[in-house]
Design an enzyme around this catalytic site. Structure first.
Site, PDB file in Angstrom:
ATOM      1  N   TYR A 146       0.820  -1.215   0.000  1.00 51.71           N
ATOM      2  CA  TYR A 146       0.000   0.000   0.000  1.00 51.71           C
ATOM      3  C   TYR A 146       0.856   1.270   0.000  1.00 51.71           C
ATOM      4  O   TYR A 146       0.352   2.361  -0.251  1.00 51.71           O
ATOM      5  CB  TYR A 146      -0.943   0.029   1.211  1.00 51.71           C
ATOM      6  CG  TYR A 146      -1.958  -1.093   1.248  1.00 51.71           C
ATOM      7  CD1 TYR A 146      -2.138  -1.935   0.157  1.00 51.71           C
ATOM      8  CD2 TYR A 146      -2.739  -1.314   2.369  1.00 51.71           C
ATOM      9  CE1 TYR A 146      -3.053  -2.975   0.192  1.00 51.71           C
ATOM     10  CE2 TYR A 146      -3.668  -2.349   2.409  1.00 51.71           C
ATOM     11  CZ  TYR A 146      -3.809  -3.184   1.314  1.00 51.71           C
ATOM     12  OH  TYR A 146      -4.727  -4.206   1.356  1.00 51.71           O
ATOM     13  N   LYS A 195       3.849 -15.280   2.695  1.00 51.07           N
ATOM     14  CA  LYS A 195       3.713 -16.069   1.459  1.00 51.07           C
ATOM     15  C   LYS A 195       5.138 -16.401   1.012  1.00 51.07           C
ATOM     16  O   LYS A 195       5.587 -16.047  -0.092  1.00 51.07           O
ATOM     17  CB  LYS A 195       2.939 -15.228   0.414  1.00 51.07           C
ATOM     18  CG  LYS A 195       2.520 -15.964  -0.825  1.00 51.07           C
ATOM     19  CD  LYS A 195       1.416 -16.956  -0.614  1.00 51.07           C
ATOM     20  CE  LYS A 195       1.090 -17.693  -1.908  1.00 51.07           C
ATOM     21  NZ  LYS A 195       0.250 -18.881  -1.692  1.00 51.07           N
ATOM     22  N   ASP A 227      -2.645 -18.123   2.520  1.00 51.59           N
ATOM     23  CA  ASP A 227      -3.831 -18.812   1.992  1.00 51.59           C
ATOM     24  C   ASP A 227      -4.332 -19.848   2.999  1.00 51.59           C
ATOM     25  O   ASP A 227      -5.540 -19.987   3.226  1.00 51.59           O
ATOM     26  CB  ASP A 227      -3.564 -19.434   0.614  1.00 51.59           C
ATOM     27  CG  ASP A 227      -2.167 -20.010   0.468  1.00 51.59           C
ATOM     28  OD1 ASP A 227      -1.342 -19.827   1.389  1.00 51.59           O
ATOM     29  OD2 ASP A 227      -1.891 -20.661  -0.550  1.00 51.59           O
ATOM     30  N   ASP A 251      -4.757  -6.628   6.336  1.00 46.48           N
ATOM     31  CA  ASP A 251      -5.974  -5.917   5.960  1.00 46.48           C
ATOM     32  C   ASP A 251      -7.092  -6.931   5.713  1.00 46.48           C
ATOM     33  O   ASP A 251      -8.204  -6.825   6.250  1.00 46.48           O
ATOM     34  CB  ASP A 251      -5.677  -5.114   4.679  1.00 46.48           C
ATOM     35  CG  ASP A 251      -6.807  -4.201   4.281  1.00 46.48           C
ATOM     36  OD1 ASP A 251      -7.759  -4.064   5.066  1.00 46.48           O
ATOM     37  OD2 ASP A 251      -6.744  -3.623   3.174  1.00 46.48           O
ATOM     38  N   ASP A 255     -10.224  -8.331   8.633  1.00 48.37           N
ATOM     39  CA  ASP A 255     -11.659  -8.235   8.333  1.00 48.37           C
ATOM     40  C   ASP A 255     -12.325  -9.600   8.411  1.00 48.37           C
ATOM     41  O   ASP A 255     -13.444  -9.734   8.897  1.00 48.37           O
ATOM     42  CB  ASP A 255     -11.879  -7.630   6.938  1.00 48.37           C
ATOM     43  CG  ASP A 255     -12.006  -6.115   7.005  1.00 48.37           C
ATOM     44  OD1 ASP A 255     -11.748  -5.554   8.089  1.00 48.37           O
ATOM     45  OD2 ASP A 255     -12.363  -5.493   5.989  1.00 48.37           O
TER      46      ASP A 255
END
Ligand code: NAD
Length: 361
Positions: A146, A195, A227, A251, A255
């Site tokens: 980001y 990852k 994942d 992020d 959520d």
């Protein structure tokens, strides 16, 4: 202990829920013999209305001068409020981004806890929710994809977009230290999510987390691919204590973890810098649709105040008193409208605050 707290009531339901959190903090201070000093400042739409901008330099200075900041929420109805006719840098949310940057808040903490009494709101299968869960998602907030360089170019008539994901070892180390410190205050387990089978940034992440872990032999460390983590959160959330991860993964995962609790009005959060300083706020927004009606659930903000006591002031006993009072109120059958269910007693924002205050002794 003497603590200076800057409060940002903000917009919408913000002033209502912050008032309840203050009431709870004042009760804790009285019972445990602390001195809390509050100073309110304007941010978001409330600041635009008075100063024409969402956050003044004076307001930033007030936050920097405090030991911690307690915030309600900012923003209005994004379709109808005149605040959203302004250019993006003058809109309410710009104030929050500016404040996070000014305070160097790089670590975001979001607990996801399933209250037995609210298990019915959990969207997971009953055999999974029955085990309960209590985890803390720790997300890096100021680096990664980001904040990397980005551009869109056209090459040979084909549009191409480029985003870059960069982390240096210092950025990883400082958040890893926070993650391990917080695990020590909890059940002593860190799941570092990356990852590393694909990304270089993740391989560095994993290497630095392993280095930091050497200073925390009492904390269990495991690594998990992102994942797999997304699957495990819905399959077996009880396995997690602290989930430590980079900005974009955090992020998405935070959520997901919030949603499995099923109750938006219950979710607290904190953003920390590398001292004990933090900004504490509910995870939800300013709910302009219910503002001024005394029906908002103040519990997320009250639990954010509890996090403030625990993580900025190391007042764990006092934080436990707040968390315990919230649990007790739910056990006693009181609910605000957002968590109401058959057979429970519906109360408003102020009454919920009073009921929690009564249960702190
Ligand atoms: P929201 O979280 O404000 O509301 C979503 C829904 O949940 C609404 O129906 C609302 O009534 C309900 N709700 C939220 N908190 C509640 C509470 N404590 N008690 C009872 N019900 C509650 O999200 P939104 O509607 O998408 O956003 C509204 C405004 O909030 C926007 O301006 C947005 O930009 C802002 N916002 C601010 C923050 C922040 O201050 N950090 C975060 C998210 C959204």
């Amino acid at each position: 202990m003497k603590c200076n707290i800057t409060c940002i009531p903000g917009d919408g339901i913000g002033p209502e829920i912050v008032a309840e959190a203050k009431k709870v903090l004042e009760k804790v201070a009285k019972v445990y013999g602390h001195e809390l000093q509050f100073k309110d400042i304007l941010m978001g739409g409330a600041s635009i209305d008075v100063h024409g901008i969402p956050l003044t330099d004076e307001a930033i200075a007030d936050c920097k001068a405090a030991d911690a900041v307690l915030m309600g929420s900012i923003g209005g109805n994004t379709s109808t409020s005149p605040w959203y006719q302004l250019p993006p840098e003058k809109r309410p949310e710009a104030g929050l981004l500016k404040l996070r940057k000014a305070l160097n808040l790089f670590a975001n903490l979001r607990p996801a806890y399933l209250y037995e009494e609210l298990a019915g709101a959990c969207p997971l299968k009953e055999e999974i929710s029955a085990a309960g869960f209590d985890m803390m998602i720790m997300r890096e907030l100021t680096g990664g994809l980001y904040f990397g360089e980005r551009k869109t170019v056209t090459e040979d008539g084909v549009r191409k977009a480029i985003d870059t994901l960069t982390y240096d070892e210092n950025e990883i180390r400082r958040i890893a230290i926070k993650g391990f410190d917080i695990a020590r205050k909890r059940r002593g387990k860190v799941t570092s999510v990356d990852k590393a089978n694909v990304l270089d940034s993740s391989r560095l992440w994993r290497a630095v987390v392993n280095e930091v872990a050497k200073d925390y032999p009492d904390v269990e460390l495991e690594h998990m691919l992102v994942d797999n983590c997304a699957m495990q959160l819905v399959k077996d959330p009880a396995q997690f204590d602290v989930i430590l991860t980079e900005n974009m993964f955090g992020d998405i995962l935070s959520d997901e973890a919030s949603m499995v609790t099923g109750s938006i009005g219950m979710l607290s959060s904190a953003s920390l810098n590398d001292s004990k300083f933090g900004l504490y706020e509910p995870s939800h927004g300013s709910a302009p649709d219910i503002a001024g009606q005394d029906i908002a659930n103040p519990i997320a903000t009250i639990l954010s105040a509890s996090m403030m006591l625990r993580y900025s002031f190391d007042l764990d006993k006092e934080a436990d008193a707040i968390d315990g009072a919230v649990k007790k109120v739910l056990q006693d059958g009181y609910r605000t409208i957002d968590i109401m269910s058959t057979g429970m007693k519906q109360v408003g924002c102020k009454e919920m605050g009073d009921l929690i205050v009564e249960r702190i002794s």
